[in-house]
Design an enzyme around this catalytic site. Sequence first.
Site, PDB file in Angstrom:
ATOM      1  N   CYS A 213      64.425   7.235  -9.673  1.00 54.60           N
ATOM      2  CA  CYS A 213      63.251   6.432  -9.345  1.00 54.60           C
ATOM      3  C   CYS A 213      63.096   6.245  -7.831  1.00 54.60           C
ATOM      4  O   CYS A 213      62.777   7.199  -7.142  1.00 54.60           O
ATOM      5  CB  CYS A 213      63.296   5.122 -10.122  1.00 54.60           C
ATOM      6  SG  CYS A 213      61.671   4.390 -10.318  1.00 54.60           S
TER       7      CYS A 213
ATOM      8  N   HIS B 169      64.922   6.072 -15.572  1.00 54.90           N
ATOM      9  CA  HIS B 169      66.208   5.376 -15.368  1.00 54.90           C
ATOM     10  C   HIS B 169      67.188   5.652 -16.509  1.00 54.90           C
ATOM     11  O   HIS B 169      67.284   4.833 -17.434  1.00 54.90           O
ATOM     12  CB  HIS B 169      65.968   3.864 -15.325  1.00 54.90           C
ATOM     13  CG  HIS B 169      65.252   3.385 -14.113  1.00 54.90           C
ATOM     14  ND1 HIS B 169      65.901   2.927 -12.983  1.00 54.90           N
ATOM     15  CD2 HIS B 169      63.936   3.287 -13.848  1.00 54.90           C
ATOM     16  CE1 HIS B 169      65.013   2.567 -12.076  1.00 54.90           C
ATOM     17  NE2 HIS B 169      63.810   2.764 -12.573  1.00 54.90           N
TER      18      HIS B 169
ATOM     19  N   GLU C 288      70.219   5.196 -16.543  1.00 57.98           N
ATOM     20  CA  GLU C 288      71.258   4.145 -16.539  1.00 57.98           C
ATOM     21  C   GLU C 288      70.829   2.918 -17.350  1.00 57.98           C
ATOM     22  O   GLU C 288      71.635   2.033 -17.613  1.00 57.98           O
ATOM     23  CB  GLU C 288      71.633   3.757 -15.094  1.00 57.98           C
ATOM     24  CG  GLU C 288      70.651   2.858 -14.341  1.00 57.98           C
ATOM     25  CD  GLU C 288      69.377   3.561 -13.867  1.00 57.98           C
ATOM     26  OE1 GLU C 288      69.166   4.738 -14.192  1.00 57.98           O
ATOM     27  OE2 GLU C 288      68.588   2.896 -13.170  1.00 57.98           O
TER      28      GLU C 288
HETATM   29  N1  GLN Z   1      58.034   1.513  -7.224  1.00 60.48           N
HETATM   30  C1  GLN Z   1      59.288   1.660  -6.551  1.00 60.48           C
HETATM   31  C2  GLN Z   1      59.097   2.326  -5.184  1.00 60.48           C
HETATM   32  O1  GLN Z   1      58.054   2.824  -4.916  1.00 60.48           O
HETATM   33  C3  GLN Z   1      60.262   2.462  -7.381  1.00 60.48           C
HETATM   34  C4  GLN Z   1      60.520   1.757  -8.691  1.00 60.48           C
HETATM   35  C5  GLN Z   1      61.908   1.908  -9.224  1.00 60.48           C
HETATM   36  O2  GLN Z   1      62.822   2.388  -8.559  1.00 60.48           O
HETATM   37  N2  GLN Z   1      62.110   1.418 -10.417  1.00 60.48           N
HETATM   38  O3  GLN Z   1      59.996   2.336  -4.394  1.00 60.48           O
END
Ligand code: GLN
Length: 184
Positions: A76, A159, A161
């Site tokens: 992410c 994710h 995890e």
């Molecule tokens: N929206 C976050 C970003 O732009 C990422 C979201 C996440 O890691 N769950 O950094």
Amino acid sequence: MKIAILALQGAFAEHEHMLHRLGIETILIREHWEDASGLIIPGGESTSMMRIMKDEGLFEPLRQAILDELPVFGTCAGLIMLDRNHLGVMDIKARRNAYGRQLGSFNTEEEFAGIGRIPMTFIRAPYIEEAGPEVEILARVDSKAVAARQKNMLVTAFHPELTDDTRIHELFLKMATTVSKEQP
Ligand code: GLN
């Protein structure tokens, strides 16, 4: 084998639990890089993570370690951190908060190359909107690339995890083992 987890902010504890479940030793990175067989960059907020990384003087050492083929897994915000506009190590461009407000967070299940169907949890996630020729796309959701690999780098927009499924972490551990074996 010991795996480092970047613990500046965000969901680092969940990766730690997952690795402990798999019997892997971990080290949390907060102020300086300490050598390990691999590095996980967790989800969180990429703008804050970037700022803290620079403030702590971690940007250059981490960038160099990854360019020197340290196996790295970004989830992410971690995917965003590895792209062309952040650490600049992976030949991808992430589109942040890519799913709009209604789909800000959702669960789905899709095919992951070499593994099969896996559960995927997205939280205000990015997707990969551009990828260079060395990048292998490993999974797509609604035709958008959400997981990829380039040499020593693995990224997922979701994710793993936060699920009970350990297979993506096991894939990363395999990458970490292979690369450390290749080293003299
Ligand atoms: N929206 C976050 C970003 O732009 C990422 C979201 C996440 O890691 N769950 O950094």
